[in-house]
Every structure is written in structure tokens, then in C-alpha cells.
Design a protein around this motif. Structure first.
Motif, PDB file in Angstrom:
ATOM      1  N   ASP A 161       0.879  -1.197  -0.080  1.00 41.78           N
ATOM      2  CA  ASP A 161       0.130  -0.009  -0.140  1.00 41.78           C
ATOM      3  C   ASP A 161       0.846   1.193   0.073  1.00 41.78           C
ATOM      4  O   ASP A 161       0.404   2.271   0.302  1.00 41.78           O
ATOM      5  CB  ASP A 161      -0.680  -0.063   1.198  1.00 41.78           C
ATOM      6  N   VAL A 162       2.127   1.066  -0.224  1.00 37.88           N
ATOM      7  CA  VAL A 162       2.913   2.154  -0.309  1.00 37.88           C
ATOM      8  C   VAL A 162       3.584   2.564  -1.869  1.00 37.88           C
ATOM      9  O   VAL A 162       3.833   1.353  -2.601  1.00 37.88           O
ATOM     10  CB  VAL A 162       4.055   2.216   0.427  1.00 37.88           C
ATOM     11  N   VAL A 163       3.535   3.753  -2.446  1.00 35.41           N
ATOM     12  CA  VAL A 163       4.132   4.135  -3.601  1.00 35.41           C
ATOM     13  C   VAL A 163       5.644   4.762  -3.328  1.00 35.41           C
ATOM     14  O   VAL A 163       5.416   5.865  -2.603  1.00 35.41           O
ATOM     15  CB  VAL A 163       3.136   5.022  -4.425  1.00 35.41           C
ATOM     16  N   PHE A 164       6.560   4.198  -3.741  1.00 35.30           N
ATOM     17  CA  PHE A 164       7.843   4.725  -3.568  1.00 35.30           C
ATOM     18  C   PHE A 164       8.217   5.429  -4.774  1.00 35.30           C
ATOM     19  O   PHE A 164       8.459   4.927  -5.989  1.00 35.30           O
ATOM     20  CB  PHE A 164       8.930   3.615  -3.075  1.00 35.30           C
ATOM     21  N   ILE A 165       8.537   7.034  -4.651  1.00 35.93           N
ATOM     22  CA  ILE A 165       9.263   7.781  -5.876  1.00 35.93           C
ATOM     23  C   ILE A 165      10.555   7.573  -5.810  1.00 35.93           C
ATOM     24  O   ILE A 165      11.186   7.949  -5.061  1.00 35.93           O
ATOM     25  CB  ILE A 165       8.623   9.003  -5.481  1.00 35.93           C
ATOM     26  N   LEU A 166      11.119   6.646  -6.916  1.00 37.25           N
ATOM     27  CA  LEU A 166      12.209   6.606  -6.979  1.00 37.25           C
ATOM     28  C   LEU A 166      13.340   7.573  -7.633  1.00 37.25           C
ATOM     29  O   LEU A 166      14.194   7.915  -7.581  1.00 37.25           O
ATOM     30  CB  LEU A 166      12.586   5.276  -7.998  1.00 37.25           C
ATOM     31  N   HIS A 167      12.648   8.057  -8.650  1.00 36.20           N
ATOM     32  CA  HIS A 167      13.194   9.079  -9.582  1.00 36.20           C
ATOM     33  C   HIS A 167      12.365  10.246 -10.017  1.00 36.20           C
ATOM     34  O   HIS A 167      11.158   9.779 -10.488  1.00 36.20           O
ATOM     35  CB  HIS A 167      13.995   8.651 -10.715  1.00 36.20           C
ATOM     36  N   VAL A 168      12.955  11.376 -10.387  1.00 33.05           N
ATOM     37  CA  VAL A 168      12.114  12.695 -10.999  1.00 33.05           C
ATOM     38  C   VAL A 168      13.400  13.092 -11.924  1.00 33.05           C
ATOM     39  O   VAL A 168      14.069  13.626 -11.481  1.00 33.05           O
ATOM     40  CB  VAL A 168      11.619  13.509  -9.925  1.00 33.05           C
ATOM     41  N   ARG A 169      12.876  12.826 -13.409  1.00 35.97           N
ATOM     42  CA  ARG A 169      13.953  12.991 -14.387  1.00 35.97           C
ATOM     43  C   ARG A 169      13.200  13.949 -15.357  1.00 35.97           C
ATOM     44  O   ARG A 169      12.097  13.476 -15.875  1.00 35.97           O
ATOM     45  CB  ARG A 169      14.676  11.776 -14.945  1.00 35.97           C
ATOM     46  N   SER A 170      14.075  14.589 -16.029  1.00 38.76           N
ATOM     47  CA  SER A 170      13.595  15.258 -17.083  1.00 38.76           C
ATOM     48  C   SER A 170      13.350  14.420 -18.403  1.00 38.76           C
ATOM     49  O   SER A 170      14.143  13.493 -18.491  1.00 38.76           O
ATOM     50  CB  SER A 170      14.506  16.260 -17.679  1.00 38.76           C
ATOM     51  N   SER A 171      12.165  14.470 -19.286  1.00 35.31           N
ATOM     52  CA  SER A 171      12.133  13.806 -20.411  1.00 35.31           C
ATOM     53  C   SER A 171      13.096  13.851 -21.340  1.00 35.31           C
ATOM     54  O   SER A 171      13.261  13.076 -22.219  1.00 35.31           O
ATOM     55  CB  SER A 171      10.661  14.046 -21.005  1.00 35.31           C
TER      56      SER A 171
END
Length: 110
Positions: free
Chosen positions: A86-96
Motif C-alpha cells: 500500500d505504499v508508492v515509492f518515488i524513485l526518480h524524477v527526471r527530465s524527459s
């Protein structure tokens, strides 16, 4: 079901880097709007995170990796995440505009 959303340290660093870059090359107002929009987009993952498509990098990770886009066209950012119970882990936020992650990139994160 409501999922909890957690941002990993790596993703926090990437968000901060993107924010600073946007602030430097655009404006503080633009960077602030981008950040608020990103946080709102992350909050949508509390409901039905599996609605998002598999990421290009899905084959490089040991578990299913999905992506959610924030922004438009060339200025879009890819939010890479995994769902564990029940947990969403945000791994990366990267430019397209950035190249997809490789297995070597993941080893370096170790």
C-alpha cells in the motif's frame, strides 16, 4: 484503497536539482509553480497508481517500475515509481530530455 506516497532520498535530490535549475533559467515564480504542480501530481498516486504506464526502464529494475508525467512536451518530467503493497515509492524524477536509466546507473546508486 488509498496508497501512501513516499519520496526516496534520490528523488528528493533530483527534485531539488530540477527546482534550482528552473529557478535559475526561468524564474522563481515558474519554479515554485512547477514544484507545487509536481507535489499535486505525486498526490494523485494515492489513488490507482497502477493506472500509470510501465516506464522504459522497467526491464532494468528488479521490480515493476511505472511512470507518471508532469509538465508538457519537452519540459515534461518523468516520475518513476514502484508500488509495494500500500505504499508508492518515488524513485526518480527526471527530465524527459534525459536518457533512460541503465543498469550501470542503478549500480552507482548502491
Amino acid at each position: 484503497m488509498i496508497f501512501q506516497v513516499r519520496i526516496t532520498q534520490q528523488a528528493e535530490v533530483e527534485i531539488e536539482t530540477a527546482y534550482r535549475w528552473l529557478r535559475k533559467w526561468n524564474s522563481a515564480d515558474y519554479a515554485d509553480r512547477w514544484f507545487r504542480g509536481l507535489m499535486n501530481k505525486l498526490a494523485t498516486l494515492q489513488k490507482q497508481p497502477q493506472r500509470c504506464a510501465l516506464a522504459i526502464e522497467n526491464d532494468v529494475f528488479s521490480e515493476e517500475v511505472r511512470q507518471l508525467l508532469h509538465g508538457k512536451r519537452r519540459s515534461a518530467y518523468r516520475i518513476l515509481f514502484v508500488v509495494r503493497t500500500d505504499v508508492v515509492f518515488i524513485l526518480h524524477v527526471r527530465s524527459s530530455r534525459q536518457a533512460p536509466l541503465t543498469a550501470e546507473d542503478l549500480v552507482d546508486e548502491g
